[in-house]
Design an enzyme around this catalytic site. Structure first.
Site, PDB file in Angstrom:
ATOM      1  N   LYS A 171     113.578  73.303  -5.752  1.00  0.00           N
ATOM      2  CA  LYS A 171     113.781  73.187  -7.198  1.00  0.00           C
ATOM      3  C   LYS A 171     112.537  73.636  -7.958  1.00  0.00           C
ATOM      4  O   LYS A 171     111.410  73.318  -7.572  1.00  0.00           O
ATOM      5  CB  LYS A 171     114.132  71.737  -7.540  1.00  0.00           C
ATOM      6  CG  LYS A 171     114.532  71.496  -8.993  1.00  0.00           C
ATOM      7  CD  LYS A 171     114.971  70.053  -9.180  1.00  0.00           C
ATOM      8  CE  LYS A 171     115.380  69.760 -10.610  1.00  0.00           C
ATOM      9  NZ  LYS A 171     115.856  68.357 -10.771  1.00  0.00           N
ATOM     10  N   SER A 219     119.923  67.990 -13.273  1.00  0.00           N
ATOM     11  CA  SER A 219     119.047  69.129 -13.441  1.00  0.00           C
ATOM     12  C   SER A 219     118.861  69.948 -12.159  1.00  0.00           C
ATOM     13  O   SER A 219     118.250  71.016 -12.192  1.00  0.00           O
ATOM     14  CB  SER A 219     117.678  68.651 -13.939  1.00  0.00           C
ATOM     15  OG  SER A 219     117.068  67.756 -13.008  1.00  0.00           O
ATOM     16  N   SER A 270     120.504  63.634 -11.688  1.00  0.00           N
ATOM     17  CA  SER A 270     120.214  65.056 -11.510  1.00  0.00           C
ATOM     18  C   SER A 270     120.425  65.582 -10.107  1.00  0.00           C
ATOM     19  O   SER A 270     120.424  66.792  -9.896  1.00  0.00           O
ATOM     20  CB  SER A 270     118.780  65.360 -11.956  1.00  0.00           C
ATOM     21  OG  SER A 270     118.664  65.240 -13.350  1.00  0.00           O
TER      22      SER A 270
END
Length: 473
Positions: A82, A157, A181
């Site tokens: 990420k 996210s 997320s």
């Protein structure tokens, strides 16, 4: 051949490498080919790292030939990281124009554990600006689109991670979760996402560690793969005051239940069923879809005699105040100075949350911390009666990518980008691990169930989630 390889689970890919049926370089090239085919319309991989991965794969090819690879559980497995987590010498942008050219000087601890275990990092995965919100778009790399309907969101996210997994661009991915997320994008993309017990995956970048809501965690296409990655990134580190070692196997959770001393060790798992935790808005299609899946689980022959699903009246009424207060406090600590310096270069939602945090009184903060203790105790008392809790992961299906967030859920108006995620944020306010597991499709879009367990029950939670998900094919 390449498309067949990338569709295999990470555990199967690792087996093929061990048996020398495929080399790390061959497996990497298969994934790069998939990225080049899929990513232009999905936008999941925002910072490719192909050449660095190729150099690492060549070294691993030699390790395999020399018989020196068996101590590395992820050797040759292609992963995404990420774009909020650091890799030394690689950009970490957080999807922010302020960080477009920021080069990391040190690799994040859990990412280093992945690399040390042999993972080949093929690229960074896209995230909302500063990972705020559950819709993956930002002014640096743009929007990530849902593989099952490329006009819709992947959530966030960790949206780039979920989309990359769903399209076989990577075999495993990391993510992080404050209010959902890891779980929301997993639900929207039909994969597994684990929000671990806080402290199980140690971090050195905590801002307010003793009241932390956020944690890094794993994502995968299968429960076995999720367990594999989690086993690599979890474990004690003395530099994180919250970190701990999970037991190699979780003890039976039945010891938590009243009267467990009199119960049979083979008695079925008791799973409490709550559609909305007493607080979460749900669209009608989600409520009915959840009811359908509970019926299928109750009728499933493979679960017969091993699982009981029992409707419970659970109201986590303290959760919203707890989550919103601690989140706002965290944002004030993280973004307060940055907003003063660059007010026009940070999205409005972050500014609003930060201002809410700066306006908090000591009394409000102490009240939220007190409520959190009560909330944790309430949920833990539930786990004296039940082994797990099952809910929908999200109150909506993947929504159109052109909107910032759903403005109405189940007939209730949403005033901001947080309220529609209440099934996740309510659990984030507790100390419990939670996993989103794939549960089929509704109107062609993936649908997930959230399985919640007692603190530190992560390993068993993954195992049970895999068994439940198998019912849906």
């Amino acid at each position: 051949m390449n498309s067949d390889l990338v569709r295999l689970s990470a555990t199967e890919q690792r087996r093929l490498i061990s048996s020398t049926e495929v080399s790390p370089s061959e497996l990497l090239e298969a994934h790069i080919e998939t990225i080049e085919a899929e990513n232009p319309t999905i936008n999941a991989i925002c910072i490719p790292m192909f050449e660095a991965a190729r150099a690492s794969a060549k070294i691993q090819d030699n390790l395999v030939r020399s018989g020196l690879s068996e101590t590395m559980p992820l050797l040759g497995v292609v992963v995404g990281v990420k774009d909020t987590h650091d890799i030394e010498g690689v950009r970490t942008t957080f999807g922010s124009p302020l960080m477009t050219n920021h080069l990391a000087v040190q690799t994040s601890l859990h990412v280093q554990r992945m690399i040390d275990a042999g993972a080949l990092v093929v690229g960074k995965t896209n995230t909302p600006e500063w990972a705020a919100g559950s819709h993956t778009f930002n002014p640096v790399f743009g929007t990530t689109f849902n593989p099952f309907d490329r006009t819709r969101t992947v959530g966030g996210s960790s949206g780039g991670a979920a989309a990359a997994l769903a399209t076989n661009m990577v075999a495993l991915a990391d993510g992080s979760d404050m209010g959902g997320s890891l779980r929301n994008p997993a639900s929207f993309c039909g994969v597994f996402g684990l929000r671990p017990s806080i402290g199980s995956v140690p971090e050195l970048e905590h801002g307010l560690s003793m009241v932390e809501l956020a944690t890094a965690g794993p994502m995968a296409r299968t429960a076995a793969d999720l367990s594999l990655l989690f086993s690599v990134i979890a474990g004690f580190d003395p530099r994180d005051p919250l970190s701990f070692d999970l037991p190699s196997t979780n003890a039976s959770l039945k010891t938590r239940r009243k009267g467990a001393m009199d119960s049979s060790p083979t008695s079925p798992l008791r799973i409490g069923v709550s559609a909305d935790l007493g607080v979460a808005p749900l669209d009608d299609v989600v409520r009915s879809g959840f009811a359908d899946r509970i019926r299928l689980l109750r009728e499933a022959e493979q679960l017969d005699g091993t699982v009981e699903l029992i409707d419970i009246a659970l109201e986590l009424t303290e959760a919203e105040t707890v989550f919103r207060t601690i989140r706002a406090m965290s944002f004030a600590n993280t973004f307060g100075d940055l907003i003063n310096k660059h007010p026009k270069e940070i999205k409005a939602e972050i500014i609003q949350n930060t201002e809410e945090g700066l306006a908090l009184s000591a009394k409000q903060i102490l009240n939220a911390l007190d409520l959190r203790e009560r909330l944790i105790q309430k949920l833990n008392r539930t786990f004296f009666e039940f082994d797990y809790l099952l809910t929908p992961t999200v109150g909506v299906l993947p929504f159109p990518a052109e909107i910032r967030f759903p403005t109405e859920v189940g007939g209730k108006q949403m005033s901001d980008y947080i309220g529609w995620m209440a099934t996740c944020t309510a659990i984030s306010a507790t100390a419990s691990p939670a996993i989103s597991l794939p549960a089929g499709f509704i109107d062609g879009l993936p649908f997930g169930l959230q399985l919640v367990g007692p603190p530190k029950s992560d390993l068993k939670l993954i195992d049970v989630a895999g068994k439940l998900s198998a019912v849906f094919g």
